[in-house]
Design an enzyme around this catalytic site. Structure first.
Site, mmCIF file in Angstrom:
data_model
loop_
_atom_site.group_PDB
_atom_site.id
_atom_site.type_symbol
_atom_site.label_atom_id
_atom_site.label_comp_id
_atom_site.label_asym_id
_atom_site.label_seq_id
_atom_site.Cartn_x
_atom_site.Cartn_y
_atom_site.Cartn_z
ATOM 1 N N HIS A 55 35.988 27.543 49.989
ATOM 2 C CA HIS A 55 36.180 28.805 50.224
ATOM 3 C C HIS A 55 37.705 28.798 50.824
ATOM 4 O O HIS A 55 38.090 27.840 51.223
ATOM 5 C CB HIS A 55 35.294 29.371 51.372
ATOM 6 C CG HIS A 55 33.869 29.834 50.759
ATOM 7 N ND1 HIS A 55 32.505 30.439 51.271
ATOM 8 C CD2 HIS A 55 33.295 29.177 49.273
ATOM 9 C CE1 HIS A 55 31.713 30.287 50.396
ATOM 10 N NE2 HIS A 55 32.066 29.661 49.137
ATOM 11 N N GLU A 57 38.913 29.930 53.517
ATOM 12 C CA GLU A 57 39.224 29.534 55.047
ATOM 13 C C GLU A 57 39.338 27.846 55.121
ATOM 14 O O GLU A 57 40.270 27.304 55.601
ATOM 15 C CB GLU A 57 37.958 29.864 55.780
ATOM 16 C CG GLU A 57 37.716 31.435 55.738
ATOM 17 C CD GLU A 57 36.812 32.053 55.057
ATOM 18 O OE1 GLU A 57 36.335 32.849 55.285
ATOM 19 O OE2 GLU A 57 36.829 31.361 53.915
ATOM 20 N N CYS A 89 31.797 28.197 56.341
ATOM 21 C CA CYS A 89 33.093 28.204 57.111
ATOM 22 C C CYS A 89 33.159 28.293 58.464
ATOM 23 O O CYS A 89 34.329 27.948 58.851
ATOM 24 C CB CYS A 89 33.690 29.460 56.130
ATOM 25 S SG CYS A 89 33.886 29.291 54.458
ATOM 26 N N ARG A 212 43.638 36.755 25.837
ATOM 27 C CA ARG A 212 44.646 35.980 25.100
ATOM 28 C C ARG A 212 45.967 36.153 25.808
ATOM 29 O O ARG A 212 46.687 35.326 26.342
ATOM 30 C CB ARG A 212 44.502 35.895 23.694
ATOM 31 C CG ARG A 212 43.166 35.818 22.979
ATOM 32 C CD ARG A 212 43.040 36.171 21.569
ATOM 33 N NE ARG A 212 43.510 37.245 21.195
ATOM 34 C CZ ARG A 212 42.581 38.597 21.162
ATOM 35 N NH1 ARG A 212 41.504 38.196 21.726
ATOM 36 N NH2 ARG A 212 43.089 39.759 20.899
ATOM 37 N N GLU A 267 34.661 48.819 26.862
ATOM 38 C CA GLU A 267 35.983 48.872 25.860
ATOM 39 C C GLU A 267 35.776 49.744 24.776
ATOM 40 O O GLU A 267 36.535 49.816 23.648
ATOM 41 C CB GLU A 267 36.289 47.315 25.507
ATOM 42 C CG GLU A 267 37.034 46.725 26.402
ATOM 43 C CD GLU A 267 38.305 45.966 26.040
ATOM 44 O OE1 GLU A 267 38.875 46.251 25.290
ATOM 45 O OE2 GLU A 267 38.433 44.769 26.390
#
Length: 337
Positions: A55, A57, A89, A212, A267
């Site tokens: 992560h 941190e 963390c 792409r 889309e």
């Protein structure tokens, strides 16, 4: 604003820059940034690694090394306090000897949800929350939406002429917008975990729906979104491999959310756009508007199907962003309610 608040804002914005650079490679984990500051200087910085990696941190603390002791750690999202694919963390922060932790926003994930802050405060660290909170909430909006609702954040993308047409009367639509806008669409795909179109669009345009034409397409951890077709996927279509869905849109969002999809990009075409819009399932509308006019009412509109019958049914919202892309405009719309 105090001098300390100004300094905190500067360093938190640096952490946000780290997070932005990791946007397309962390899902289903949130894209988080962190910086370690000692004696006014940044001595370590990092962002969330691809799934299974460290992560933000931990990355920033590793870069800081021994200079992290007594330093201030800035993190855009609350540090985790549980063991998943990686360790907590909070443990790494305490072991590094950090003296102060500044957090942008609390993590709404049920496994965190304030517990990370409690662990740090119980250990005697100076903890502050809320620096650049609004900007960070906007940056992490798909993740936060998923954790709140269990569903992906739905982005509907459309490209239109100034008079609101997405295709000519004969069905042709390439290319309404210019190169810069098309590159931005590929970046939008890269930010999304899944992309959805209708079977009619597949038959008419035979799209690949891959990432792409975007400079970051080859970055480590970047990936093509999974492809979903509403209806039957024709044999030999370039969108394959794709998942065919013939159930309700609600079922689709529930299934994708349960599978860790944070953002779904719609889309097209106009039929699919109209279905998601009328069902109230769109969280953000992204319209690429070209300085072009077809000049009639026989072109394909943005949405197929019935609209609001009167002005009382008009749905209003706000433009969250307006961005120039070459000669085109990208309009980001969020509806009220």
């Amino acid at each position: 604003m105090t001098d300390q608040a100004r300094v905190d804002g500067v360093h938190m914005r640096s952490a946000m820059e780290e997070a932005a650079a990791a946007r397309c490679r962390t899902s289903p984990n949130p894209w988080v940034g962190a910086v370690v500051v000692a004696d006014g200087e940044v001595v370590g910085a990092g962002a969330t690694s691809p799934p299974g990696g460290s992560h933000a941190e931990v990355v920033a603390l590793a870069a800081a090394g021994g200079e992290a002791r007594g330093a201030t750690l800035y993190a855009t999202l609350e540090p985790c306090c549980h063991t998943g694919r990686t360790g907590p963390c909070t443990t790494a922060i305490l072991e590094a000897g950090v003296g102060r932790v500044v957090v942008g926003i609390v993590d709404p994930d049920p496994e965190v949800a304030g517990r990370g802050l409690t662990v740090l405060e119980a250990a005697g660290l100076d903890v502050e929350v809320g620096v650049e909170a609004d900007a960070i909430a906007a940056q992490l909006e798909p993740y936060l939406h998923h954790r709140r609702t269990g569903r992906p954040y739905v982005v509907l993308k459309l490209a239109a002429t100034l008079d609101g047409r997405i295709a000519a009367p004969d069905g042709t639509s390439a290319w309404i917008t210019g190169a810069e806008a098309r590159i931005d669409v590929h970046r939008l795909r890269a930010e999304s975990d899944a992309v959805c179109v209708g079977a009619g669009t597949v038959r008419a345009d035979d799209p690949e729906l891959t990432v792409r034409d975007w400079p970051g397409a080859g970055d480590a951890g970047a990936h093509d979104p999974r492809r979903i077709v509403l209806g039957v996927v024709p044999e030999g279509a370039r969108v394959r491999p794709a998942v065919a869905h013939d159930g309700s849109l609600d079922d689709l969002l529930d299934d994708l959310g349960a599978d860790g999809v944070l953002q779904l990009l719609i889309e097209g075409g106009a039929d699919v756009a109209g279905r998601f819009h009328r069902a109230g399932l769109v969280d953000r509308y992204v319209v690429y508007l070209a300085p072009a006019i077809l000049g009639g009412d026989d072109g394909r509109p943005l949405f197929a199907g019935p609209g609001g019958p009167t002005m009382a049914d008009l749905r209003r919202g706000r433009f969250a962003a307006v961005t120039a892309l070459g000669d085109d405009l990208r309009l980001d719309l969020v509806l009220d309610g």
